[in-house]
Design a protein around this motif. Structure first.
Motif, PDB file in Angstrom:
ATOM      1  N   GLU A  87       0.811  -1.212   0.000  1.00 34.00           N
ATOM      2  CA  GLU A  87       0.000   0.000   0.000  1.00 34.00           C
ATOM      3  C   GLU A  87       0.846   1.264   0.000  1.00 34.00           C
ATOM      4  OE1 GLU A  87      -3.439  -0.054  -0.196  1.00 34.00           O
ATOM      5  OE2 GLU A  87      -3.006  -2.178  -0.529  1.00 34.00           O
ATOM      6  N   ASN A  88       2.171   1.114  -0.077  1.00 30.60           N
ATOM      7  CA  ASN A  88       3.044   2.289  -0.059  1.00 30.60           C
ATOM      8  C   ASN A  88       2.806   3.175  -1.277  1.00 30.60           C
ATOM      9  OD1 ASN A  88       4.165   1.164   2.203  1.00 30.60           O
ATOM     10  ND2 ASN A  88       6.015   0.437   1.180  1.00 30.60           N
ATOM     11  N   GLU A  89       3.146   4.447  -1.103  1.00 34.03           N
ATOM     12  CA  GLU A  89       3.040   5.394  -2.199  1.00 34.03           C
ATOM     13  C   GLU A  89       3.918   4.917  -3.368  1.00 34.03           C
ATOM     14  OE1 GLU A  89       3.309  10.156  -1.977  1.00 34.03           O
ATOM     15  OE2 GLU A  89       5.158   9.121  -1.467  1.00 34.03           O
ATOM     16  N   PRO A  90       3.362   4.885  -4.583  1.00 35.81           N
ATOM     17  CA  PRO A  90       4.194   4.478  -5.715  1.00 35.81           C
ATOM     18  C   PRO A  90       5.342   5.455  -5.948  1.00 35.81           C
ATOM     19  CG  PRO A  90       1.931   4.967  -6.429  1.00 35.81           C
ATOM     20  CD  PRO A  90       1.984   5.202  -4.962  1.00 35.81           C
ATOM     21  N   VAL A  91       6.462   4.940  -6.422  1.00 39.25           N
ATOM     22  CA  VAL A  91       7.622   5.784  -6.692  1.00 39.25           C
ATOM     23  C   VAL A  91       8.018   5.591  -8.154  1.00 39.25           C
ATOM     24  CG1 VAL A  91      10.052   6.218  -6.125  1.00 39.25           C
ATOM     25  CG2 VAL A  91       8.447   5.526  -4.320  1.00 39.25           C
ATOM     26  N   ILE A  92       8.186   6.707  -8.854  1.00 38.74           N
ATOM     27  CA  ILE A  92       8.652   6.628 -10.241  1.00 38.74           C
ATOM     28  C   ILE A  92      10.117   7.036 -10.291  1.00 38.74           C
ATOM     29  CG2 ILE A  92       8.410   7.542 -12.591  1.00 38.74           C
ATOM     30  CD1 ILE A  92       5.444   7.819 -12.034  1.00 38.74           C
ATOM     31  N   TYR A  93      10.901   6.155 -10.889  1.00 37.67           N
ATOM     32  CA  TYR A  93      12.334   6.417 -11.055  1.00 37.67           C
ATOM     33  C   TYR A  93      12.631   6.741 -12.504  1.00 37.67           C
ATOM     34  CZ  TYR A  93      13.126   4.175  -6.495  1.00 37.67           C
ATOM     35  OH  TYR A  93      13.128   3.853  -5.169  1.00 37.67           O
ATOM     36  N   GLY A  94      13.603   7.632 -12.710  1.00 37.53           N
ATOM     37  CA  GLY A  94      14.008   8.001 -14.070  1.00 37.53           C
ATOM     38  C   GLY A  94      15.463   7.669 -14.332  1.00 37.53           C
ATOM     39  N   HIS A  95      15.808   7.698 -15.623  1.00 39.08           N
ATOM     40  CA  HIS A  95      17.168   7.363 -16.084  1.00 39.08           C
ATOM     41  C   HIS A  95      17.583   5.990 -15.550  1.00 39.08           C
ATOM     42  CE1 HIS A  95      17.563  11.372 -17.666  1.00 39.08           C
ATOM     43  NE2 HIS A  95      17.353  11.910 -16.486  1.00 39.08           N
ATOM     44  N   VAL A  96      16.666   5.035 -15.641  1.00 38.83           N
ATOM     45  CA  VAL A  96      16.926   3.709 -15.072  1.00 38.83           C
ATOM     46  C   VAL A  96      17.657   2.822 -16.094  1.00 38.83           C
ATOM     47  CG1 VAL A  96      15.959   1.711 -13.912  1.00 38.83           C
ATOM     48  CG2 VAL A  96      14.868   3.946 -13.644  1.00 38.83           C
ATOM     49  N   THR A  97      18.963   2.888 -16.047  1.00 42.90           N
ATOM     50  CA  THR A  97      19.806   1.994 -16.843  1.00 42.90           C
ATOM     51  C   THR A  97      19.794   0.622 -16.152  1.00 42.90           C
ATOM     52  OG1 THR A  97      21.706   2.537 -15.500  1.00 42.90           O
ATOM     53  CG2 THR A  97      21.339   3.920 -17.466  1.00 42.90           C
TER      54      THR A  97
END
Ligand code: FES
Length: 125
Positions: A87-97
């Motif tokens: 139920e945690n807040e979703p996290v969006i990551y960028g520049h994911v090599t």
């Protein structure tokens, strides 16, 4: 795997990747959503997706589903992934090599610690 030269090559890769993925995520602890829009693929999302599937498999992590989505609308920070754990807040990551994907799996998926320097957004899109 060689370079993608045609749409047919891309579709083959997509099909074989889909086969490798467990698309059912109902009984999972969480999921990793990989944005596979045109901009994501151009930025290397295919390699990121493959790395995520491989790392989860190597580490024997079976309670995290991997799914693909369309574009998140975050072109400038592709490849992007979204991590949802319970139920945690979703996290969006960028520049994911692929290397960054490994960091995210080690820290966020296994230790529950958000990888702050790669976060581009928290909460629902
Ligand atoms: S595919 Fe158009 S913004 Fe990503």
């Amino acid at each position: 795997m060689g370079k993608i030269k045609s749409l047919e090559d891309l579709m083959k890769i997509k099909e074989s990747t889909l086969k490798d993925l467990k698309m059912r995520d109902t009984d999972k602890r969480g999921k990793i959503i990989v944005a596979m829009g045109t901009c994501g693929i151009a930025a290397g999302a295919k390699e990121t997706l493959k790395a995520i599937v491989d790392i989860l498999s190597e580490k024997g992590i079976e309670d995290i589903a991997v799914v693909q989505s369309g574009c998140f609308g975050l072109c400038d920070v592709e490849p992007t992934i979204e991590v949802r754990i319970g139920e945690n807040e979703p996290v969006i990551y960028g520049h994911v090599t692929p290397n960054q994907a490994k960091r995210i799996i080690d820290q966020h998926i296994l230790e529950g610690k958000v990888v702050s320097d790669l976060v581009v957004k928290r909460g629902e899109l």
